[in-house]
Design an enzyme around this catalytic site. Sequence first.
Site, PDB file in Angstrom:
ATOM      1  N   GLU A  95      10.755  -8.351  -3.032  1.00 52.99           N
ATOM      2  CA  GLU A  95      11.253  -7.091  -2.454  1.00 52.99           C
ATOM      3  C   GLU A  95      10.695  -7.033  -1.050  1.00 52.99           C
ATOM      4  OE1 GLU A  95      13.459  -5.518  -3.871  1.00 52.99           O
ATOM      5  OE2 GLU A  95      13.223  -6.015  -5.981  1.00 52.99           O
ATOM      6  N   GLU A 116      11.563  -3.209  11.677  1.00 59.67           N
ATOM      7  CA  GLU A 116      11.320  -2.137  10.714  1.00 59.67           C
ATOM      8  C   GLU A 116      10.303  -1.185  11.353  1.00 59.67           C
ATOM      9  OE1 GLU A 116       9.851  -3.790   7.060  1.00 59.67           O
ATOM     10  OE2 GLU A 116      10.928  -2.330   5.882  1.00 59.67           O
ATOM     11  N   ARG A 158       6.079  -0.877 -11.383  1.00 55.91           N
ATOM     12  CA  ARG A 158       7.418  -1.472 -11.430  1.00 55.91           C
ATOM     13  C   ARG A 158       7.356  -2.972 -11.763  1.00 55.91           C
ATOM     14  NH1 ARG A 158      11.486   0.154  -6.701  1.00 55.91           N
ATOM     15  NH2 ARG A 158      10.479  -1.422  -5.442  1.00 55.91           N
ATOM     16  N   CYS A 197      10.288   0.623   2.826  1.00 58.71           N
ATOM     17  CA  CYS A 197      11.311  -0.376   3.168  1.00 58.71           C
ATOM     18  C   CYS A 197      12.705   0.232   3.108  1.00 58.71           C
ATOM     19  CB  CYS A 197      11.198  -1.570   2.224  1.00 58.71           C
ATOM     20  SG  CYS A 197      11.177  -1.090   0.494  1.00 58.71           S
ATOM     21  N   ARG A 246      10.713  10.248   3.912  1.00 52.55           N
ATOM     22  CA  ARG A 246      10.020   9.954   2.652  1.00 52.55           C
ATOM     23  C   ARG A 246       8.849   9.028   2.978  1.00 52.55           C
ATOM     24  NH1 ARG A 246      11.531   5.659  -1.103  1.00 52.55           N
ATOM     25  NH2 ARG A 246      10.658   6.070  -3.167  1.00 52.55           N
ATOM     26  N   TRP A 267       0.813  -1.224   0.000  1.00 55.86           N
ATOM     27  CA  TRP A 267       0.000   0.000   0.000  1.00 55.86           C
ATOM     28  C   TRP A 267       0.844   1.270   0.000  1.00 55.86           C
ATOM     29  CZ3 TRP A 267       1.787   2.459   4.210  1.00 55.86           C
ATOM     30  CH2 TRP A 267       2.249   1.680   5.291  1.00 55.86           C
ATOM     31  N   ASN A 268       2.160   1.185   0.286  1.00 54.12           N
ATOM     32  CA  ASN A 268       2.876   2.434   0.575  1.00 54.12           C
ATOM     33  C   ASN A 268       3.225   3.274  -0.657  1.00 54.12           C
ATOM     34  OD1 ASN A 268       4.773   0.511  -0.084  1.00 54.12           O
ATOM     35  ND2 ASN A 268       6.196   1.023   1.558  1.00 54.12           N
ATOM     36  N   GLU A 273      14.390  -4.996  -9.299  1.00 52.44           N
ATOM     37  CA  GLU A 273      13.332  -4.365 -10.088  1.00 52.44           C
ATOM     38  C   GLU A 273      13.837  -3.029 -10.605  1.00 52.44           C
ATOM     39  OE1 GLU A 273       9.931  -4.251  -7.346  1.00 52.44           O
ATOM     40  OE2 GLU A 273       9.062  -5.785  -8.628  1.00 52.44           O
ATOM     41  N   ALA A 319      -2.687  -4.085  -2.666  1.00 52.69           N
ATOM     42  CA  ALA A 319      -2.928  -4.127  -1.223  1.00 52.69           C
ATOM     43  C   ALA A 319      -4.389  -3.802  -0.911  1.00 52.69           C
ATOM     44  CB  ALA A 319      -2.012  -3.128  -0.532  1.00 52.69           C
TER      45      ALA A 319
HETATM   46  O1  LIG Z   1       8.560  -0.125   0.820  1.00 49.99           O
HETATM   47  C1  LIG Z   1       9.195  -0.424  -0.164  1.00 49.99           C
HETATM   48  C2  LIG Z   1       8.732  -0.143  -1.491  1.00 49.99           C
HETATM   49  C3  LIG Z   1       9.808   0.384  -2.395  1.00 49.99           C
HETATM   50  C4  LIG Z   1       9.864   1.840  -2.375  1.00 49.99           C
HETATM   51  C5  LIG Z   1      10.910   2.406  -3.314  1.00 49.99           C
HETATM   52  O2  LIG Z   1      11.041   1.979  -4.451  1.00 49.99           O
HETATM   53  O3  LIG Z   1      11.573   3.315  -2.894  1.00 49.99           O
END
Ligand SMILES: O=CCCCC(=O)O
Length: 375
Positions: free
Chosen positions: A148, A279, A57, A182, A176, A48-49, A356, A74
């Site tokens: 990932e 985390e 991607r 992550c 950010r 979801w983030n 990726e 998500a």
């Molecule tokens: O939370 C991880 C997703 C990847 C975010 C990114 O590409 O910076």
Amino acid sequence: MAYGAEMLRWFSEEAVRIGGDQATSVDGNTRIMITKEPVGPCVLVTPWNFPLAMGARKIAPAVAAGCTMVFKPAELTPLTSLALVQIFREAGLPDGVLNVVTTANASSVVGTWMGSGIARKVSFTGSTEVGKILLRQAADNVMRSSMELGGNAPFIVLADADIEKAVDGALKAKMRNMGEACTAANRFFVHRSVAGEFSEKFAKRISELQVGNGALEGTDVGPLIEQKGLDKVQALVADAVAKGARILTGGSRPEGPGYFYIPTVLTDVSQDAELMRTEIFGPVAAITVFDGEDEVLRLANDTEWGLVGYVFTENMDKALRFSAELEVGMVGLNTGIVSNHAAPFGGVKQSGLGREGGKIGIEEFLEIKYTALAI
Ligand SMILES: O=CCCCC(=O)O
């Protein structure tokens, strides 16, 4: 949005560069022809983030490679993904290539796809815990897997760092997406000789951030995604403080409704504090002071994760040494952001498998075929 859009542009350009190779066997009797084919139907599962960029991607290289896919966004952010799929339809993607399913029962839906024997590849972004479940399921059908997963990024400020640059980088690496990434800096290690200056300047910049409704002018950071995330952040801060951490700024939630948490800087954080091993996924920066470079490398690598590490130094030799010795897939040298559609994003250890984005991103969706031609 821009990050996601650039993924589409990048992989549309890469689609025409899927190359092959050819050679002649040593005995001269065979032409070795190497071609690349789509890996086959893919299972894509996104978090979801960054709802648009994480979908883009995976979908963009899969389409560019010629794969079909089932896509589960998500549960907390399905609408962005539906909008993205609509854009693909308007752009002329044939029906059946990209199939999105929203669900509140992820394990049953994704488990069915994984066990179908039809899907040949799984690409997942999310927690290490769920990644391990998918890898076990992938093993049953020997599916190609891209993962990932989580991170526990160290952010290291060496004695010779440019402190203004380090503070600026720290703000980006920590804040950010409100720390819900992550890639977020989770553990700040600052050399004793600059710890006072760095901590004071960083805490000041963090305390100046305006927390509030993102639709209002002047807001810098919004709320966390849900109550569970807020509860976790509050518990981690309480645990760190109980174990001796001092709050330089923040450390509480504002009055009123919403999942808001005031951006927080903690110092004197014990290595035993839970947030050094977890985390955080929130706006909390945990600073510890170090004396020696070997010591900080040992502390930074003392985690099962290995997604990204940040290093601030003005010394080229030290920069290259830390870049080589950090057990991570990505290093930010004097920068707080590594995410870039043109770069290979991914981690080592329990942060994942595969990459990726970048030139290599499309390879994850391609299979190599070798044809022997008698000559
Ligand atoms: O939370 C991880 C997703 C990847 C975010 C990114 O590409 O910076």
